[in-house]
Design a protein around this motif. Structure first.
Motif, PDB file in Angstrom:
ATOM      1  N   ARG A  74       0.836  -1.191   0.000  1.00 50.78           N
ATOM      2  CA  ARG A  74       0.000   0.000   0.000  1.00 50.78           C
ATOM      3  C   ARG A  74       0.869   1.238   0.000  1.00 50.78           C
ATOM      4  O   ARG A  74       1.624   1.463   0.938  1.00 50.78           O
ATOM      5  N   ALA A  84      -2.620   6.644   0.353  1.00 47.63           N
ATOM      6  CA  ALA A  84      -3.702   6.965  -0.578  1.00 47.63           C
ATOM      7  C   ALA A  84      -3.553   8.370  -1.141  1.00 47.63           C
ATOM      8  O   ALA A  84      -4.056   8.669  -2.215  1.00 47.63           O
ATOM      9  N   ASN A 115      -8.683   9.705   4.072  1.00 49.10           N
ATOM     10  CA  ASN A 115      -7.312   9.207   4.001  1.00 49.10           C
ATOM     11  C   ASN A 115      -6.301  10.207   4.559  1.00 49.10           C
ATOM     12  O   ASN A 115      -5.099   9.934   4.558  1.00 49.10           O
ATOM     13  N   THR A 143      -6.662  -1.454  -1.028  1.00 47.17           N
ATOM     14  CA  THR A 143      -7.161  -1.261   0.329  1.00 47.17           C
ATOM     15  C   THR A 143      -7.520  -2.592   0.973  1.00 47.17           C
ATOM     16  O   THR A 143      -7.282  -2.809   2.161  1.00 47.17           O
TER      17      THR A 143
END
Length: 686
Positions: free
Chosen positions: A7, A10, A44, A580
Motif C-alpha cells: 500500500r 492513498a 485518508n 485497500t
C-alpha cells in the motif's frame, strides 16, 4: 502469479494521472509539469478530533470526515506539487444545520484564510464546494482545515487541488547487483533512475512481491530465507507517485545458515480421521529441533505440498479442506526450522475420500496433446469445431480440432514481447460472428515493447494474417499483466488487466490498469459502461479468469497478494478493493469476493463454466477447483488432481459436450520444466 500486499499512501495514489487518450492510443507523457486537478479524500488524511463515516449518501471516495464539535478539530492533507506556484483549493463539504461552521485554512503553517465560512447546505446529503487560492512550494505541502468554534467543522468529503502536477515517469533503474550475500541478508546495488523532478524512493521486488523500499542505492535486504533464490528487480518512484519501468532482474541465492546446520527430526507417524468427501483431519507426533520447529508441511507422493501448519511451535494436527472427492491419498509430513532445514519424511498415511456429490464432477483426465510450451489460453470458434491455443513466450498460435487432433500452427502475433515474468502472448478470443469468410476477426491480448495491448488479426480457418491495434494504453510490467479476454453474451469484449505492479492504479479511474474493461470490437468503450469509459469494474490486483454462468452473470478469478486469492462476481461499476482490501473487508463502497483461498492452495488463472459449476485452474495450488454455484453465491467447492499434473493455467468447456479441456504450464519460470514439457488434457464431467 506472485503477490505482495503493498500500500502506498492513498494521498499519493490519487496523483498519477494518465490522459484519457489511453483508451484509444498509447498515452503520451508530458516533458514538464502541467496544471491538473488532484483529489485528496478526507478519510485518508490526518484527522484530529473527528471520525470517518459513510452514513450520508453523495460522498466521493469511501467516506467523509465528521468533525468533533470542538474548537481546534482538524483534517490535514499532505499535498505534493511538482514545482512551486499558484494553486486553487476546493473543499467539498456538507452542513445539515443552519449554523455556520467556519474553519481556518493553513498551508505549510501559514494562514491563508481565517474563519472561512462553511455555512449550512440544507441537508447532510447536500454537498457544496468552496474555493480559495494560494501558492504551494515544490514537493511536499501540508494543508490543514481547523474548526474555529465549539460547533466544530462540517462533514468534509475531499480537497481538490489544482496545482503544478508531475505526470512524467522516472527512467528505469539499471542492472541490480547482489553482494555481501549471507544466509539471511544481502546488499543490492543498482544504477539510479532519473526524473524531471526527482526520485523519492526505490521499490524492490522479489518476483511480483514488494519486499522493501529504499531511498537510494545500495540497500541491505534483511530477513531473507537461507538457501533461497531471489529474483530481484527495482522500480524508481517520484514524489507524485509516478513509477518507472522495471529494472533488469538480479537472480541471487542466499547461503546456508552456518549457525544451524541441524534439520528437525522426522515427525511421528500421521493418522487420518474424519474423512469426508473433500476433507480429512491429519494428526502426527511432534518433531524436535535444536532451535525449534516453525512449520510442518503435508505432502503427497510427488512431494507437492497439500497443506501446511505454522507457529511457535506449530500444531501437530490439521484439517484438510480442499481434497478431491472419491480420491485415494497417500500423505506424509515433514518439519522445517527457521533456517530452512527440512526433516526426513514421516511415515505415510493412506485413505480415500467419500463419493462426489452434486454432479458434474471432473473424471479422470486423458492426455490428447503434448509438446507445448506455456499454453496460455484456449478459445473455441463459434461453430465449436476448432479451437485456437496461444503459447505465451514464443507468441505462436495453434489450431486444434474438437476431437484433440490436427494440431497445426496458424501463425504468430506480431509485435509481441516477453517480460521475463508473466507477460507475452496471452488471451485469444474469436469474434462472436466469426465464420472464416465474411467475418475472420480474432482478437489477442499481448505485451509489446511499450505496453499491453489488444490486437485484431484475420483468421480464415488456416492462417493468421494482418494486424491491427484495437486498444493501447494498458501499462505492462514484468508481473501483473492480467491477460484474459472473452466476448460476453452481450457481444462486447471483456478484458482482464492487472495493476502492472503499481497498486494505486487499481483505484485510479484515469488508468486502464487494475480493471476489467468492456469494449467494442473497434476498441471504443462499450455502450452502457458505468463511467462512460472502457472501465467496467475496478480495484483488481491481477484478474485472470473470465466466465459467464447460465444466467449471464460474469465471474472472475483473481490473484491476491500474500493472504488470499479471490473469486469475484463482477458487476458494473463495482470496486473490488485492491489495494485497500485483499479478500473480505468492511470498507464502505468495496465489494467482497464470493470465495477465497489461501495463496498457497490456489494462485488461480483460467476459468470456465459448465452446467451449474465453475472450473478454476490453479498455478501454485497445482489443482483444478470445481465451484458449484447457487445463484449469486457459491454453494460448495471441491479440488481435483492436486499435484498430479503440476501448474494448471488454461481451462475451457468443450462446446456441445459435458467436458472440459485444461492445460499445464510447467515450462514457465515457476514450473522449472524444459520447453515442450506442457500438455493438454480432457476431463469428462459426470
Amino acid at each position: 502469479m506472485t503477490r505482495y500486499r503493498f500500500r502506498w499512501p492513498a494521498l499519493l495514489a490519487a496523483l498519477l494521472l494518465i490522459p484519457t487518450s489511453a483508451y484509444a492510443a498509447t498515452p503520451t507523457e508530458t516533458a514538464s509539469p502541467a496544471l491538473a486537478p488532484v483529489d485528496y479524500q478526507a478519510e485518508n488524511a490526518t484527522i484530529s478530533q473527528g471520525v470517518v463515516e459513510a452514513n450520508h449518501v453523495g460522498y466521493t471516495g469511501t467516506g467523509f470526515v465528521n468533525y468533533n464539535n470542538v474548537t481546534g478539530s482538524y483534517v490535514q492533507f499532505a499535498v505534493n506539487a511538482a514545482t512551486a506556484g499558484p494553486a486553487s483549493l476546493t473543499f467539498r463539504f456538507a452542513n445539515g444545520t443552519t449554523t455556520d461552521r467556519p474553519m481556518t485554512i493553513t498551508v505549510n503553517g501559514t494562514t491563508v484564510a481565517t474563519a472561512r465560512s462553511f455555512a449550512g447546505t440544507g441537508a447532510w446529503t447536500t454537498w457544496q464546494e468552496t474555493v480559495l487560492n494560494t501558492s504551494l512550494v515544490a514537493g511536499s505541502n501540508t494543508i490543514r482545515a481547523t474548526a474555529t468554534t465549539v460547533n466544530g467543522g462540517p462533514n468534509l468529503d475531499r480537497l481538490r487541488v489544482d496545482a503544478p502536477t508531475d505526470t512524467e515517469r522516472p527512467t528505469a533503474p539499471g542492472q541490480p547487483v547482489c553482494s555481501a550475500i549471507s544466509f539471511d541478508s544481502l546488499t543490492l546495488t543498482w544504477p539510479a533512475s532519473t526524473d524531471n523532478v526527482g526520485i523519492v524512493a526505490y521499490d524492490i521486488y522479489n518476483q511480483g512481491q514488494r519486499i522493501a523500499a529504499a531511498p537510494a542505492s545500495p540497500h541491505r535486504l534483511t530477513g531473507l530465507r537461507p538457501n533461497a533464490t531471489y529474483e530481484l528487480s527495482v522500480f524508481g518512484r517520484d514524489a507524485a507517485g509516478n513509477v518507472s519501468e522495471t529494472s533488469p532482474q538480479a537472480i541471487c541465492t542466499t547461503t546456508s545458515d552456518p549457525g544451524d546446520p541441524t534439520a528437525p527430526t522426522a515427525p511421528g507417524q500421521p493418522t487420518a480421521s474424519g474423512v469426508g468427501s473433500t476433507s480429512a483431519t491429519l494428526t502426527w507426533a511432534a518433531s524436535s529441533d535444536n532451535r525449534g520447529v516453525t512449520r510442518y508441511e503435508i505432502r503427497n507422493t510427488t512431494d507437492t505440498v497439500v497443506d501446511s501448519v505454522v507457529g511457535t511451535p506449530p500444531a501437530t494436527t490439521k484439517q484438510l479442506t480442499t481434497l478431491a472427492c472419491n480420491t485415494a491419498y497417500t500423505l506424509h509430513v515433514v518439519a522445517k526450522d527457521a533456517a530452512g532445514n527440512t526433516s526426513a519424511r514421516s511415515g505415510t498415511v493412506s485413505f480415500t475420500t467419500g463419493a462426489c456429490a452434486g454432479g458434474n464432477n471432473p473424471g479422470k483426465p486423458t492426455q490428447f496433446s503434448t509438446g507445448w510450451t506455456i499454453p496460455w489460453d484456449v478459445d473455441w470458434a463459434p461453430n465449436g469445431s476448432i479451437a485456437l491455443v496461444t503459447e505465451r513466450d514464443n507468441f505462436r498460435v495453434w489450431k486444434i480440432n474438437k476431437n484433440g487432433t490436427g494440431r497445426t500452427q496458424v501463425g504468430t502475433v506480431p509485435n509481441s514481447q516477453t517480460t521475463d515474468g508473466e507477460g507475452g502472448l496471452m488471451g485469444v478470443a474469436f469474434s462472436p460472428t466469426w465464420n472464416g469468410t465474411t467475418d475472420q476477426e480474432v482478437f489477442f491480448m499481448h505485451t509489446s515493447t511499450d505496453n499491453n495491448r489488444i490486437a485484431k488479426m484475420n483468421f480464415n480457418g488456416t492462417t493468421l494474417s494482418g494486424y491491427t491495434v484495437v486498444l493501447n494504453g494498458m501499462r505492462k510490467s514484468r508481473y501483473h499483466n492480467g491477460g484474459r479476454i472473452r466476448f460476453g453474451p452481450d457481444g462486447f469484449l471483456y478484458v482482464a488487466i492487472g495493476d502492472s505492479q503499481q497498486s494505486n492504479l487499481a483505484q485510479n479511474r484515469d488508468s486502464l490498469n487494475g480493471k476489467i474493461l468492456r469494449i467494442t470490437k473497434t476498441g471504443a468503450p462499450a455502450p452502457g459502461n458505468p463511467f462512460g469509459t472502457a472501465i467496467y469494474s475496478l480495484g483488481h490486483r491481477n484478474p485472470q479468469g473470465l466466465a459467464w454462468d447460465s444466467a449471464g452473470r460474469l465471474w472472475s478469478s483473481e490473484l491476491g497478494d500474500s493472504i488470499v486469492d479471490e473469486l469475484n462476481l463482477i458487476l458494473p461499476g463495482r470496486n473490488y478493493g485492491w489495494p485497500t482490501c485483499e479478500g473480505n473487508c468492511s470498507v464502505a463502497g468495496m465489494t467482497n469476493p464470493k470465495q477465497t483461498w489461501t495463496t498457497a492452495s490456489a494462485s488461480p488463472s483460467g476459468l470456465a463454466y459448465a452446467n451449474g459449476a465453475l472450473y478454476m485452474a490453479a498455478l501454485r495450488g497445482q489443482r483444478l477447483y470445481r465451484i458449484v454455484l447457487n445463484g449469486e453465491n457459491v454453494s460448495s467447492v471441491t479440488s481435483h488432481w492436486t499435484g498430479t499434473y503440476g501448474r494448471l493455467r488454461a481451462v475451457a468447456k468443450v462446446p456441445g459436450e459435458n467436458a472440459i479441456w485444461f492445460g499445464t504450464t510447467n515450462a514457465d519460470n515457476n514450473g522449472g520444466q524444459p520447453d515442450g514439457s506442457d500438455r493438454l488434457l480432457r476431463s469428462n464431467l459426470s
